[in-house]
Write a protein that holds these residues in place. Structure first.
Motif, PDB file in Angstrom:
ATOM      1  N   SER A  90      65.286  48.045  69.532  1.00 53.50           N
ATOM      2  CA  SER A  90      64.929  47.174  68.417  1.00 53.50           C
ATOM      3  C   SER A  90      63.450  46.803  68.414  1.00 53.50           C
ATOM      4  CB  SER A  90      65.783  45.896  68.465  1.00 53.50           C
ATOM      5  OG  SER A  90      65.565  45.225  69.695  1.00 53.50           O
ATOM      6  N   GLU A  91      62.665  47.370  69.334  1.00 49.95           N
ATOM      7  CA  GLU A  91      61.240  47.069  69.387  1.00 49.95           C
ATOM      8  C   GLU A  91      60.536  47.735  68.211  1.00 49.95           C
ATOM      9  OE1 GLU A  91      59.542  45.049  71.400  1.00 49.95           O
ATOM     10  OE2 GLU A  91      61.441  44.453  72.312  1.00 49.95           O
ATOM     11  N   LEU A  92      59.815  46.943  67.419  1.00 52.37           N
ATOM     12  CA  LEU A  92      59.193  47.462  66.208  1.00 52.37           C
ATOM     13  C   LEU A  92      58.267  48.637  66.509  1.00 52.37           C
ATOM     14  CD1 LEU A  92      58.622  47.347  63.192  1.00 52.37           C
ATOM     15  CD2 LEU A  92      56.904  45.579  63.651  1.00 52.37           C
ATOM     16  N   ARG A  93      57.455  48.516  67.551  1.00 51.30           N
ATOM     17  CA  ARG A  93      56.512  49.591  67.855  1.00 51.30           C
ATOM     18  C   ARG A  93      57.239  50.896  68.181  1.00 51.30           C
ATOM     19  NH1 ARG A  93      51.292  49.461  68.478  1.00 51.30           N
ATOM     20  NH2 ARG A  93      50.220  51.192  69.511  1.00 51.30           N
ATOM     21  N   GLU A  94      58.331  50.812  68.944  1.00 52.62           N
ATOM     22  CA  GLU A  94      59.088  52.012  69.291  1.00 52.62           C
ATOM     23  C   GLU A  94      59.714  52.636  68.050  1.00 52.62           C
ATOM     24  OE1 GLU A  94      61.879  51.240  72.364  1.00 52.62           O
ATOM     25  OE2 GLU A  94      60.353  50.791  73.876  1.00 52.62           O
ATOM     26  N   ILE A  95      60.245  51.788  67.165  1.00 57.51           N
ATOM     27  CA  ILE A  95      60.843  52.292  65.929  1.00 57.51           C
ATOM     28  C   ILE A  95      59.796  53.016  65.092  1.00 57.51           C
ATOM     29  CG2 ILE A  95      61.902  51.609  63.735  1.00 57.51           C
ATOM     30  CD1 ILE A  95      63.135  49.220  65.353  1.00 57.51           C
ATOM     31  N   LEU A  96      58.617  52.420  64.965  1.00 59.53           N
ATOM     32  CA  LEU A  96      57.553  53.040  64.173  1.00 59.53           C
ATOM     33  C   LEU A  96      57.084  54.356  64.787  1.00 59.53           C
ATOM     34  CD1 LEU A  96      55.425  49.892  63.252  1.00 59.53           C
ATOM     35  CD2 LEU A  96      56.963  51.173  61.747  1.00 59.53           C
ATOM     36  N   GLN A  97      57.056  54.424  66.106  1.00 60.68           N
ATOM     37  CA  GLN A  97      56.655  55.668  66.759  1.00 60.68           C
ATOM     38  C   GLN A  97      57.663  56.781  66.505  1.00 60.68           C
ATOM     39  OE1 GLN A  97      56.247  54.126  70.724  1.00 60.68           O
ATOM     40  NE2 GLN A  97      54.040  53.791  70.534  1.00 60.68           N
ATOM     41  N   VAL A  98      58.951  56.440  66.549  1.00 64.78           N
ATOM     42  CA  VAL A  98      59.988  57.432  66.251  1.00 64.78           C
ATOM     43  C   VAL A  98      59.905  57.856  64.793  1.00 64.78           C
ATOM     44  CG1 VAL A  98      62.485  57.806  66.073  1.00 64.78           C
ATOM     45  CG2 VAL A  98      61.538  56.672  68.083  1.00 64.78           C
ATOM     46  N   ARG A  99      59.726  56.882  63.913  1.00 65.29           N
ATOM     47  CA  ARG A  99      59.591  57.207  62.487  1.00 65.29           C
ATOM     48  C   ARG A  99      58.404  58.131  62.242  1.00 65.29           C
ATOM     49  NH1 ARG A  99      59.235  52.461  58.394  1.00 65.29           N
ATOM     50  NH2 ARG A  99      59.076  54.300  57.061  1.00 65.29           N
ATOM     51  N   ARG A 100      57.288  57.857  62.911  1.00 68.73           N
ATOM     52  CA  ARG A 100      56.097  58.687  62.715  1.00 68.73           C
ATOM     53  C   ARG A 100      56.390  60.133  63.076  1.00 68.73           C
ATOM     54  NH1 ARG A 100      51.231  60.866  63.976  1.00 68.73           N
ATOM     55  NH2 ARG A 100      49.380  59.927  63.018  1.00 68.73           N
ATOM     56  N   ALA A 101      57.034  60.336  64.222  1.00 68.11           N
ATOM     57  CA  ALA A 101      57.340  61.694  64.658  1.00 68.11           C
ATOM     58  C   ALA A 101      58.208  62.427  63.637  1.00 68.11           C
ATOM     59  CB  ALA A 101      58.039  61.651  66.017  1.00 68.11           C
ATOM     60  N   LEU A 102      59.211  61.742  63.128  1.00 73.85           N
ATOM     61  CA  LEU A 102      60.130  62.373  62.176  1.00 73.85           C
ATOM     62  C   LEU A 102      59.485  62.573  60.799  1.00 73.85           C
ATOM     63  CD1 LEU A 102      63.432  60.431  62.972  1.00 73.85           C
ATOM     64  CD2 LEU A 102      62.772  62.688  63.783  1.00 73.85           C
TER      65      LEU A 102
END
Length: 222
Positions: A90-102
């Motif tokens: 649920s960490e925002l930074r981790e979510i954004l990093q995954v989104r960026r990759a995809l």
């Protein structure tokens, strides 16, 4: 139709596949509650224990989420998506990093593989998300998530699409968390992504999608 009677293990496997198909087809969207046990028993024509075993197996796989006293909800559309959601947390930074990759790869492939109809849908969803800027953060978050999913769909990469679909609820939450600060600036980035996809420029489309997350990650402190 009721499932044919076979040995117990085979029957449970059949129920698992039928429930999984309902999730994949969007009959039960991510985040929504599935029918209760009695309804599933009547619909599938099997016993309660068979339904319970199938639901338990899908919960273990990360596709369903059994909430005691509340019901069973769709967590993800596949085992892979469920694992990804657990990993990104649920960490925002981790979510954004995954989104960026995809999404960077999704935009690149979209520039190569989109159809004329899909491009029209992208433009319509972009206009809708921009219209929602003044309608409130929640409405914009949902419209923006729909836009990003449409970009990834244009990639025509089924695994990438499946991964992204499994994260939709989390993605919408991350959009809502960043809307107030970045909405207007990101509207420009979104327009650039669509323009480069329409032009068939895979590198520019990927770069535009990446810049979008550069804005977000610059503000999402660890």
């Amino acid at each position: 139709m009721p499932l044919t009677t076979t040995r117990r293990a085979g029957l449970v496997d059949q129920v698992i596949e039928q429930l999984r198909s309902s999730v994949n087809a969007g009959e039960w969207p991510v985040g929504e509650r599935i029918p209760n046990e009695s309804v599933l028993v009547d619909h599938l024509g099997v016993g309660r224990n068979t339904v319970r075993e199938a639901v338990r197996a899908l919960a273990h796989a990360g596709i369903l989420d059994v909430r005691q006293g509340d019901g069973t909800y769709v967590r993800a559309t596949s085992e892979v998506s469920g694992a990804l959601r657990r990993l990104c947390g649920s960490e925002l930074r981790e979510i954004l990093q995954v989104r960026r990759a995809l999404e960077v790869e999704g935009a690149r492939l979209a520039a190569l593989n989109h159809t004329a109809d899909e491009l029209g849908e992208l433009r319509a969803l972009l206009a809708r998300s921009q219209d929602c800027l003044s309608s409130g953060e929640e409405e914009f978050a949902r419209a923006d998530a729909d836009f990003h999913l449409a970009v990834v769909r244009c990639s025509h990469n089924t695994i990438l699409i499946e991964l992204y679909r499994g994260l939709l609820e989390t993605i919408a939450a991350s959009v809502a968390a960043t809307t107030k600060t970045f909405a207007k600036a990101l509207a420009v980035d979104h327009s650039n992504v669509v323009a480069h996809i329409a032009a068939g420029d895979e590198h520019a489309a990927a770069q535009a999608a990446g810049r979008l997350f550069d804005h977000l990650l610059g503000d999402a402190s660890p």
